[in-house]
Design an enzyme around this catalytic site. Structure first.
Site, PDB file in Angstrom:
ATOM      1  N   GLU A  49     -31.559 -48.495 -28.662  1.00  0.00           N
ATOM      2  CA  GLU A  49     -32.514 -47.075 -28.850  1.00  0.00           C
ATOM      3  C   GLU A  49     -33.975 -48.061 -28.147  1.00  0.00           C
ATOM      4  OE1 GLU A  49     -33.949 -46.957 -33.346  1.00  0.00           O
ATOM      5  OE2 GLU A  49     -32.065 -46.827 -33.873  1.00  0.00           O
ATOM      6  N   LYS A 208     -13.336 -25.087  -1.539  1.00  0.00           N
ATOM      7  CA  LYS A 208     -13.316 -26.841  -2.616  1.00  0.00           C
ATOM      8  C   LYS A 208     -11.935 -25.865  -3.710  1.00  0.00           C
ATOM      9  CE  LYS A 208     -15.762 -28.512  -4.316  1.00  0.00           C
ATOM     10  NZ  LYS A 208     -17.585 -29.721  -4.372  1.00  0.00           N
TER      11      LYS A 208
END
Ligand code: R5P
Length: 331
Positions: A49, A208
């Site tokens: 955290e 692409k």
């Protein structure tokens, strides 16, 4: 009483302390405006955290908050941003202008297949869930229309102007033979805009294919031929570098005389750095993702960094401090 007699304060997260300090110095030198700079302290509990602390008062001040969204990971950096915004709000700031030159998750901007999230939109909602965050300054969003995911004003700075200046300075004679190349259809608008800055150079666009995330294949080139030309590929970001390496290889096979690459955000995941070092062709990036001087020294054989502090300093000054226009240096 206002701190330092100014209603403004610059706050930075650890990764952005140096950049924020340089921006503060530039605003001071150029505009005789001396901003206080508060360095946010960040700690991590044993379980992961994060906890932040604003070590000086920022009460009733307009905060320019520099934060990066890539290190130590986009997810940790996002959580740190959210708790930092909360700390600032609870410290009674009047408003926050968030300065994140690179915003993670912006690639995920549409449902390209069923049952996937639009993470970019969700990220915008998360940031705006803190009502003190009232302005955003960023650079080369993956797609410009993503400004619309935010309801607060967004200044989207363009790396293109910095790159164009660099190429004009270093390749002046060769630029008559330049073709600006977009690595995919999504980059076509960016390439056209860039081409305008390079004396209206012609443009070519790759088709692409992405079989899966982080894998790409440049299929065919649409537009100007690159035979015997200087191909300048421009993109918003380089992540694994697969796109750029594929495009550069294809351009060489197609007969390009030289290939140059510029991309605003140099992420360089996985073995990207090693792969670029082995290939040895030059890559131009900004410092939108902050790194130390040792990093740039270590990768100097292939990486050329163009700093964006001046652009940020002028933007902060014009857009937020005096309410001026940024178009003169950002179009
Ligand atoms: C894709 O649409 C982006 O503009 C970049 O071309 C892409 O994210 C680069 O990723 P990578 O370096 O992993 O190929």
């Amino acid at each position: 009483m206002e701190q330092n007699g100014s209603p403004y304060v610059v706050v930075s997260s650890p990764g952005m302390h140096d950049m924020a300090e340089r921006v503060v110095a530039l605003i001071g030198e150029r505009h005789d405006l001396h901003l206080r700079h508060v360095r946010l302290e960040v700690e991590t509990f044993a379980n992961g955290e994060v906890m932040v602390y604003v070590p000086e008062t920022v009460r009733r001040q307009h905060v320019f908050f520099f934060h990066e969204l890539q290190h130590p990971s986009p997810n940790d950096a996002l959580m740190t941003l959210l708790v930092a915004n909360d700390a600032l709000r609870r410290a009674s700031v009047t408003k926050i202008t968030l300065i994140t030159p690179y915003i993670a998750y912006l690639r995920q901007d549409r449902k390209h297949k069923p049952r996937v999230p639009i993470s970019a939109r969700m990220l915008a909602d998360l940031i705006e869930s803190n009502k003190s965050v009232q302005e955003l300054i960023t650079a080369d969003m993956h797609a410009e229309q993503e400004q619309g995911f935010f309801s607060i004003p967004v200044d989207n700075l363009l790396g293109l102007g910095l790159f164009a200046e660099h190429f004009k300075r270093h390749l002046s004679d060769e630029l008559v033979d330049a073709v600006i190349v977009a690595p995919d259809f999504g980059g076509a608008v960016r390439a056209r805009r860039f081409a305008k800055k390079i004396d209206d150079a012609p443009v070519a666009i790759f088709e692409k294919r992405r079989p899966r995330a982080n894998q790409s294949e440049a299929v065919s080139l649409i537009g100007e031929s690159v035979v015997g030309k200087i191909a300048i590929v421009c993109d918003d970001m380089i992540d694994t570098g697969g796109t750029i390496r594929g495009v550069a290889k294809k351009l060489k096979e197609m007969g390009a005389r030289k290939v140059y690459v510029c991309a605003t955000h140099g992420i360089f995941s996985g073995n990207a750095e090693q792969a670029f070092a082995e290939l040895g062709f030059p890559i131009l990036c900004t410092n939108s993702i902050p790194r130390n001087a040792e990093y740039y020294a270590q990768h100097a054989s292939w990486l050329n960094m163009i700093p964006m502090e001046e652009l940020l300093a002028e933007t902060i000054y014009e857009s937020s401090l005096i309410g001026g226009s940024i178009s003169k240096f950002n179009s």
